[in-house]
Design a protein around this motif. Structure first.
Motif, PDB file in Angstrom:
ATOM      1  N   VAL A 172       0.770  -1.521  -0.065  1.00 15.77           N
ATOM      2  CA  VAL A 172      -0.105   0.031  -0.201  1.00 15.77           C
ATOM      3  C   VAL A 172       0.905   1.337   0.056  1.00 15.77           C
ATOM      4  CG1 VAL A 172      -1.548   1.247   1.370  1.00 15.77           C
ATOM      5  CG2 VAL A 172      -1.876  -1.205   0.940  1.00 15.77           C
ATOM      6  N   PHE A 173       2.633   0.879   0.724  1.00 13.20           N
ATOM      7  CA  PHE A 173       2.985   2.198   0.592  1.00 13.20           C
ATOM      8  C   PHE A 173       3.482   2.757  -0.057  1.00 13.20           C
ATOM      9  CE2 PHE A 173       6.776   4.768   1.333  1.00 13.20           C
ATOM     10  CZ  PHE A 173       6.338   4.997   2.558  1.00 13.20           C
ATOM     11  N   ASP A 174       3.985   1.753  -1.115  1.00 19.67           N
ATOM     12  CA  ASP A 174       4.090   1.445  -2.216  1.00 19.67           C
ATOM     13  C   ASP A 174       3.586   2.250  -3.412  1.00 19.67           C
ATOM     14  OD1 ASP A 174       6.968   1.241  -0.786  1.00 19.67           O
ATOM     15  OD2 ASP A 174       7.161  -0.566  -1.361  1.00 19.67           O
ATOM     16  N   ASN A 175       2.459   1.465  -3.010  1.00 16.62           N
ATOM     17  CA  ASN A 175       1.842   2.333  -4.294  1.00 16.62           C
ATOM     18  C   ASN A 175       1.620   3.542  -4.782  1.00 16.62           C
ATOM     19  OD1 ASN A 175      -0.333   0.360  -6.364  1.00 16.62           O
ATOM     20  ND2 ASN A 175       0.384  -0.821  -4.794  1.00 16.62           N
ATOM     21  N   ILE A 176       1.360   4.280  -3.588  1.00 10.61           N
ATOM     22  CA  ILE A 176       0.822   5.543  -2.945  1.00 10.61           C
ATOM     23  C   ILE A 176       2.382   6.096  -3.608  1.00 10.61           C
ATOM     24  CG2 ILE A 176       0.184   7.163  -1.243  1.00 10.61           C
ATOM     25  CD1 ILE A 176      -1.868   4.938   0.671  1.00 10.61           C
ATOM     26  N   ALA A 177       3.248   5.982  -2.979  1.00  8.25           N
ATOM     27  CA  ALA A 177       4.548   6.796  -3.066  1.00  8.25           C
ATOM     28  C   ALA A 177       5.015   6.709  -4.522  1.00  8.25           C
ATOM     29  CB  ALA A 177       5.799   5.987  -2.380  1.00  8.25           C
ATOM     30  N   PHE A 178       4.056   5.749  -5.914  1.00  9.94           N
ATOM     31  CA  PHE A 178       4.999   5.847  -7.179  1.00  9.94           C
ATOM     32  C   PHE A 178       4.707   7.125  -7.711  1.00  9.94           C
ATOM     33  CE2 PHE A 178       4.327   4.574 -11.242  1.00  9.94           C
ATOM     34  CZ  PHE A 178       5.719   3.338 -11.714  1.00  9.94           C
ATOM     35  N   PRO A 179       4.215   7.415  -7.530  1.00 14.66           N
ATOM     36  CA  PRO A 179       3.821   9.445  -8.348  1.00 14.66           C
ATOM     37  C   PRO A 179       5.098   9.991  -7.906  1.00 14.66           C
ATOM     38  CG  PRO A 179       1.368   8.589  -8.115  1.00 14.66           C
ATOM     39  CD  PRO A 179       2.336   7.487  -7.288  1.00 14.66           C
ATOM     40  N   LEU A 180       5.628   9.588  -6.950  1.00 14.91           N
ATOM     41  CA  LEU A 180       5.811  10.810  -6.335  1.00 14.91           C
ATOM     42  C   LEU A 180       7.884   9.669  -6.377  1.00 14.91           C
ATOM     43  CD1 LEU A 180       5.418  11.183  -2.082  1.00 14.91           C
ATOM     44  CD2 LEU A 180       4.369  13.022  -4.666  1.00 14.91           C
ATOM     45  N   ILE A 217       8.220   8.933  -9.224  1.00 17.33           N
ATOM     46  CA  ILE A 217       8.200   9.587 -10.417  1.00 17.33           C
ATOM     47  C   ILE A 217       8.624  10.894 -10.849  1.00 17.33           C
ATOM     48  CG2 ILE A 217       7.697   9.976 -13.143  1.00 17.33           C
ATOM     49  CD1 ILE A 217       5.726   7.505 -12.191  1.00 17.33           C
ATOM     50  N   ALA A 218       8.148  11.935  -9.599  1.00 17.13           N
ATOM     51  CA  ALA A 218       8.755  13.636  -9.434  1.00 17.13           C
ATOM     52  C   ALA A 218       9.538  13.203  -9.396  1.00 17.13           C
ATOM     53  CB  ALA A 218       7.401  13.706  -8.746  1.00 17.13           C
ATOM     54  N   GLY A 219      10.609  12.635  -8.697  1.00 13.45           N
ATOM     55  CA  GLY A 219      11.278  12.831  -7.915  1.00 13.45           C
ATOM     56  C   GLY A 219      11.444  13.527  -6.424  1.00 13.45           C
ATOM     57  N   ILE A 220      10.402  13.018  -5.415  1.00 12.07           N
ATOM     58  CA  ILE A 220      10.826  13.922  -4.407  1.00 12.07           C
ATOM     59  C   ILE A 220      11.598  12.593  -3.384  1.00 12.07           C
ATOM     60  CG2 ILE A 220       8.847  14.005  -2.655  1.00 12.07           C
ATOM     61  CD1 ILE A 220       8.022  15.133  -5.110  1.00 12.07           C
ATOM     62  N   SER A 221      11.721  14.305  -2.378  1.00 17.18           N
ATOM     63  CA  SER A 221      13.131  13.456  -2.053  1.00 17.18           C
ATOM     64  C   SER A 221      12.077  12.114  -0.698  1.00 17.18           C
ATOM     65  CB  SER A 221      13.512  14.088  -0.507  1.00 17.18           C
ATOM     66  OG  SER A 221      12.389  15.047   0.154  1.00 17.18           O
ATOM     67  N   LYS A 222      13.459  10.952  -0.291  1.00 21.61           N
ATOM     68  CA  LYS A 222      12.622   9.990   0.794  1.00 21.61           C
ATOM     69  C   LYS A 222      12.230  10.508   1.924  1.00 21.61           C
ATOM     70  CE  LYS A 222      13.982   5.872   2.692  1.00 21.61           C
ATOM     71  NZ  LYS A 222      15.772   5.157   3.094  1.00 21.61           N
ATOM     72  N   GLU A 223      12.420  11.283   2.307  1.00 22.29           N
ATOM     73  CA  GLU A 223      11.821  11.901   3.764  1.00 22.29           C
ATOM     74  C   GLU A 223      10.193  13.016   3.584  1.00 22.29           C
ATOM     75  OE1 GLU A 223      12.590  15.818   7.054  1.00 22.29           O
ATOM     76  OE2 GLU A 223      13.969  14.170   6.550  1.00 22.29           O
TER      77      GLU A 223
END
Length: 341
Positions: A99-107, A109-115
């Motif tokens: 669930v976490f990684d599915n939601i994180a996927f667009p972020l 792609i957008a190059g958002i920092s890990k934190e």
């Protein structure tokens, strides 16, 4: 917020040319929930896919937040799409990701920092009611939970517009209501503009401010949801309203009632907003020498207030019935006498 002018989509098959969307124009205001309803083949899925150019229009213009999406290069379109989230009928989740990684996927792609990504995903998990399920996989979730993941993923980049492609069609009625409640909550909290397509009038009735009815690629009727419920003009719209308000077998029987009873009148009463709480029938029975037979009735709730319709038979002396009808007409209840059903 969204301006659609003369939008068309033509598919060329081996045998013929198919106009899936035909010269469609709409204006959608910022912050509203706008519903597009139509039966299978009406062109609504093609229409909503053109709003983010998953499907390229054959002609016409789509302007979103003062940007002309139809004339954009692919590079600019990729950036513009970050302002447009989309949820799908069958979820479209990545089954090998949590669930976490599915939601994180667009972020990602957008190059958002890990934190920043972690903070944003955790906020979204809480927003959609999935606290504690971040490490679960889609196969471990119910249909409603999967759609909540889809909604959270669509919101990851803080979009201005959320497109919903039959988002509740694969869900049972109770789960559908919970997802619709979530969409209303998101609309109110985030001020998000939501465009949804559906073939279910219950969805329109429950959450939409405005509705457009599609048939054969065209918009055949549109307006405020409460107004459309109250005065559906097109045959297809009346069929959709009957999904929520009508009982076709009961209404067909009214033709026989009109023929059978020579005395009295058959009335259709429309209750809108505060008038739905008025004790009109009780008042009539106390004030006038009229026998009242309630044949059929239902009240439902829209975003703009209550709407109800009731069929009643008034029996008595003509003058007394006329006075009773005049009394009802003096209230905020609308009256149709001997309606054609």
């Amino acid at each position: 917020m969204i301006s659609i002018k003369d939008l068309s989509k033509v598919f060329q098959t081996k045998d013929q040319e198919v106009r899936a969307v035909d010269d469609l124009s709409l204006e959608i205001k910022k912050g509203e929930i706008f519903g597009v309803i139509g039966y299978s083949g009406a062109g609504k899925s093609t229409f909503i896919r053109m709003l983010n150019r998953l499907e390229d229009p054959s002609s016409g213009q789509i302007t979103m937040d003062d940007q002309d999406l139809t004339s954009m290069s692919k590079k600019k379109l990729r950036v513009a799409r970050q302002d447009i989230g989309m949820i799908f009928q069958h979820f479209n989740l990545l089954w090998s990701r949590t669930v976490f990684d599915n939601i994180a996927f667009p972020l990602e792609i957008a190059g958002i920092s890990k934190e920043e990504k972690t903070q944003r995903v955790n906020e979204l998990i809480e927003l959609v009611g999935l606290s504690g399920r971040g490490n679960s996989y889609p196969s471990q979730l119910s249909g409603g939970q999967k759609q909540r993941v889809g909604i959270a993923r669509a919101l990851a980049n803080n979009p201005k517009v959320l497109l919903c492609d039959e988002a509740t069609s694969a869900l049972d009625p109770e789960t559908t209501d919970s997802i619709l409640d979530l969409l209303v909550d998101i609309n109110e909290k985030l001020g998000l503009t939501i465009v949804l397509i559906t073939h279910e009038m219950h969805v329109i009735r429950k959450i939409c401010h405005q509705v457009a009815v599609m048939e054969a690629g065209k918009i055949v009727e549109q307006g405020d949801v409460l107004d459309v419920f109250l005065r559906p003009k097109q045959k297809v719209t009346k069929r959709f309203v009957d999904q929520v308000m009508g009982d076709p077998e009961q209404e067909n029987s009214l033709e026989l009632i009109n023929e059978q009873y020579q005395k009295g009148r058959i009335l259709r009463l429309h209750f809108v907003g505060d008038s739905a709480n008025q004790a009109v029938i009780s008042d009539v029975s106390r004030k006038f020498e009229v026998d009242i037979n309630i044949l059929h009735g239902k009240i439902t709730q829209t975003q703009k207030g209550a709407y109800g319709t009731m069929f009643v038979q008034f029996v008595g002396e003509k003058d007394e019935i006329d006075r009773a009808i005049e009394f009802i007409e003096s209230t905020s209840v609308e009256v149709e006498v001997n309606p054609s059903v």
